[in-house]
Design an enzyme around this catalytic site. Structure first.
Site: not given
Ligand code: SRM
Ligand code: SF4
Length: 558
Positions: A75, A144, A208, A210, A431, A437, A476, A480
Site C-alpha cells: 500500500r 496512516r 493504527k 487515522k 472493501c 483479505c 466483515c 473498511c
C-alpha cells in the site's frame, strides 16, 4: 493500563524489533517458503505490506497437502491521494510486472497492489522509489495515510489546505531508517541516535491511527470516522484554521459488545499552522501513553477518549501543547459526494471524475479502464487524484488539453460508464474482502456490483433511480468501506450473509444501526423492495432515505 494487564504479543514484537527491522532480511532470504516469519509479518506492516494468501485456492491446496499460496499486498503512502501522470505510468508498469496487475484504489485515497510473491517485494519497492513513491507507515500501529478532501474545484484554496496532508504525514513519520536499509539497500546506520524517535519511541502507538482533513461543505473524507479529524474553517476564501475532532473509528467485532463504532467529537479550534500541528502531535502522544496495550480490540483512540473522558483528554492536550484550544468555529458539512464528469475550478483548469467501481482499476472486455488511464497518463496532461470513495479524478487539465483527454475517455467507454451508471452505483463502495483479505467472512467488492444490478430495478419500480442513496458493503465488521456511516450498509457475517444497517445520514454525520441480521440475497432484496415502496410513498419533499429510515423508526437512535 494497570500493571497486572498483560501486554499484547505485538507490543513485544515492536519493542524487540530494533527499529522495525526484526529478522525481515533473513525472512526474505528463506527460499524454503513463500511466507515470512511470524514476528516479521507484524513488522512489515509498518513498511506498508501485508502477507496474505489466495483464499480461493486454500481448499484445493490443502487437499494436495500444499502450503498456502502466499503473496503480499503493498500500500502506497500518498497524503491527500495524489500522483503525477508519470507516477501513474510507473504504477501501471510495476503492477504489471510484479503483482496481479490490478491497481486497487482504497477507501483512504491511496493504491494497493496485490499478489506480489516474496522475491518481488524488494524490486517493487525499489521501482516505486525511483518514482519518488514509498509505502512507509501505511499500515501498522502508527499514523496512516492522511486524507484530504479530494476535489480541487471544491474550494479556491484547496491546494493550501491540501498541503497540510503532506505536512502532517511528514510530521508523524517514524524516525527509523529500517525501510531504507532493508528495501533500498542503504547503508546501515552506525549512530543509532539518528533514529531516536521522541514520538513513537520503541513501542509505537497501541494501534493504527487515522487522520483526515475535510473542506466544507463536502464531507467526502468521512472526517468523523477518523481518530483525528480536521475541518478547515474558511472565510472569504481565507483559511482561518481548523476545528479538531478526536476519537472517531468504525470497527466492531461480531459478538463483542465492548466494541463499537464512534464518530469523532469536535473539541476546539486552532488558528495557526504551528498550533494545529502541535495539537495533532500531542493527541498522538496522549494515545501513545494512555491507549490500551493489552487488548488490541479496545486499543483505538476512541476507547481511550471514552475511558478517560473528552474533558480530561482536552485538558491533558492543552497541558501538553501549552495553550488553550479556542472554541470550535461554526461549520456546515452539507454533502458527501464525488463530482463525476467534467468540472472546472476557480483557476480555470478542468477535472474529470471517473467512476471506478470499488476502486478496481483493471481491463475487462466491456471496460478497458486500465488501458484508458494508462493512455491518459502517457499524455502527461492530467494529474491523478484518488477520492475517499475509491474513485479517480483526472485533474489539473488545461482547457487546451481537455479535448485530448476527453477523446481517450470516450474511445475506451469511460465517459459512458461514468455518466450512465445509476445514482446508487455512483454512491456505492465495497472493501476488498475475498480472495485476499484474511479477515473476510463474506464477499464484498466482487459481489456488490451484482447486488446493485438487482437493486436498480427495485429503485426504478418506485421512481427512485435518481436518489443518491449511499450504499456500502464490507466482508466483515472491521468496516473498511465505512458501511456504518452509509444510508444502507451491509456487513458480512458468513458466506453470502450480511447484517443490513439503516439510518446513516447522507453527509456522514450519523451512524446507522442494524435493521436485520445475517440476511441472504433474496431476503435483502425483499426487504429493500418493501422499504423503497414505503419511502417512495411517504417521504417528505427532499427527505433522504437515511433520514426517512430514522423517522419511520426502522432503526432506533438513542
Ligand atoms: Fe481496513 C484490516 C483493507 C480502510 C478498518 N483492512 C484490513 C486488512 C489489512 C486485513 C488485515 O488486517 O489483514 C485489509 C486488507 C485487504 C486486502 O486484501 O487488501 C484491509 N482497509 C482496507 C482497504 C484496502 C479497503 C478498501 O477496499 O479500500 C482500505 C485501505 C485504506 C488505506 O489505504 O489505508 C481500508 N480499514 C479501512 C477503514 C476505512 C477508513 O479508514 O476510512 C476502516 C474503518 C475505520 C477505522 O479504522 O475505524 C478499516 N481494517 C480495519 C480494521 C479494524 C481496525 C480496528 O479498529 O479494529 C482492520 C483489522 C485490524 O486492524 O486488526 C483492517
Ligand atoms: Fe477485510 Fe473486513 Fe476490511 Fe473487508 S472490512 S477488507 S473483509 S478486514
Amino acid at each position: 493500563m494497570s500493571k497486572q494487564e498483560k501486554l499484547s504479543s505485538i507490543e513485544r514484537i515492536k519493542t524487540e524489533s530494533h527499529g522495525l527491522r526484526g529478522s525481515i532480511v533473513e525472512s526474505l532470504h528463506d527460499e524454503l517458503t513463500g511466507a515470512i516469519r511470524e514476528d516479521d509479518q507484524a513488522l512489515i506492516k509498518f513498511h506498508g505490506m501485508y502477507q496474505q494468501d489466495d483464499r480461493d485456492r486454500r481448499e484445493e491446496r490443502a487437499e494436495k497437502k500444499l502450503d498456502r499460496l502466499y503473496s503480499f499486498m503493498i500500500r502506497l503512502r500518498l497524503p491527500g491521494g495524489f500522483l503525477k501522470p508519470e507516477q501513474w505510468v510507473a504504477t501501471h508498469q510495476i503492477a504489471g510486472e510484479h503483482s496481479t496487475g490490478v491497481i486497487k484504489i482504497t477507501s483512504r485515497q491511496t493504491v494497493q497492489l496485490h499478489g506480489l510473491i516474496k522475491s518481488h517485494i524488494k524490486p517493487t519497492i525499489q521501482a516505486f522509489n525511483e518514482s519518488k513513491l514509498d509505502s512507509i507507515a501505511t499500515c501498522g500501529d502508527i499514523n496512516r495515510n492522511v486524507l484530504c478532501s479530494s476535489h480541487p474545484g471544491e474550494s479556491p484554496i484547496h491546494e493550501q489546505v491540501f498541503a497540510y496532508a503532506d505536512k502532517i504525514s511528514q510530521l508523524l513519520m517514524p524516525k527509523t531508517k529500517a525501510y531504507y536499509e532493508i528495501w533500498l539497500d542503504e547503508e546501515k546506520l552506525i549512530d543509532k541516535k539518528d533514529e531516536e524517535d521522541p514520538l513513537y519511541q520503541d513501542r509505537y502507538l497501541p494501534r493504527k491511527f487515522k487522520i483526515a482533513i475535510a473542506i466544507p461543505p463536502n464531507n467526502d473524507v468521512d472526517v468523523f470516522a477518523n481518530d483525528l479529524g480536521l475541518i478547515a474553517v474558511i472565510e472569504n476564501d481565507v483559511l482561518k484554521g481548523f476545528n479538531i475532532a478526536i476519537g472517531g473509528g468504525l470497527s466492531t467485532t461480531h459478538g463483542n459488545p465492548e466494541t463499537y463504532a464512534r464518530l469523532a467529537t469536535v473539541i476546539g479550534f486552532t488558528d495557526t499552522e504551528e498550533k494545529t500541528l502541535s495539537a495533532i502531535y500531542e493527541v498522538l502522544t496522549i494515545q501513545r501513553d494512555y491507549g490500551n496495550r493489552s487488548d488490541r480490540k479496545l486499543a483505538r483512540l476512541k476507547y481511550t477518549v471514552d475511558k478517560l473522558g473528552v474533558a480530561w483528554f482536552k485538558e491533558e492536550l492543552e497541558r501538553r501543547i501549552g495553550f488553550q484550544l479556542e472554541p470550535a468555529r461554526k461549520y456546515a458539512l452539507t454533502k458527501r459526494v464525488d463530482h463525476f464528469g467534467w468540472k472546472q475550478n476557480a483557476a480555470g483548469t478542468w477535472h474529470y471524475t471517473v467512476l471506478v467501481e470499488n476502486g478496481r482499476v483493471l481491463d475487462t472486455e466491456s471496460l478497458p479502464l486500465k488501458t484508458a488511464l494508462f493512455e491518459v497518463a502517457k499524455t502527461g496532461k492530467a494529474n491523478f487524484r484518488f477520492t475517499c470513495t475509491q474513485n479517480l479524478i483526472l485533474s489539473d487539465i488545461a482547457t487546451s488539453d481537455k479535448e485530448t483527454v476527453h477523446q481517450i475517455l470516450e474511445r475506451f467507454g469511460i465517459i459512458k460508464h461514468t455518466e450512465y451508471s445509476s445514482a446508487i452505483r455512483k454512491n456505492s463502495m465495497a472493501c476488498v474482502a475475498l480472495p485476499t483479505c484474511p479477515l473476510a467472512l463474506a464477499e464484498a467488492q466482487r459481489y456488490l456490483p451484482d447486488l446493485i444490478t438487482k437493486i436498480e430495478p427495485l429503485l426504478e419500480k418506485y421512481n427512485l433511480s435518481e436518489d443518491e442513496i449511499v450504499i456500502r458493503m464490507t466482508g466483515c465488521p472491521n468496516g473498511c468501506a465505512r458501511p456504518y456511516v452509509a444510508e444502507i450498509g451491509f456487513v458480512g457475517t458468513a458466506t453470502g450473509k450480511y447484517n443490513l444497517h439503516l439510518g446513516g445520514d447522507r453527509q456522514g454525520q450519523r451512524l446507522n444501526k442494524i435493521y436485520a441480521e445475517s440476511q441472504e440475497e433474496s431476503q435483502i432484496l425483499s426487504i429493500l423492495d418493501n422499504l423503497f415502496q414505503t419511502y417512495s410513498i411517504e417521504r417528505n419533499l427532499g427527505e433522504t432515505f437515511g433520514d426517512f429510515s430514522v423517522r419511520q423508526k426502522w432503526v432506533i437512535h438513542d
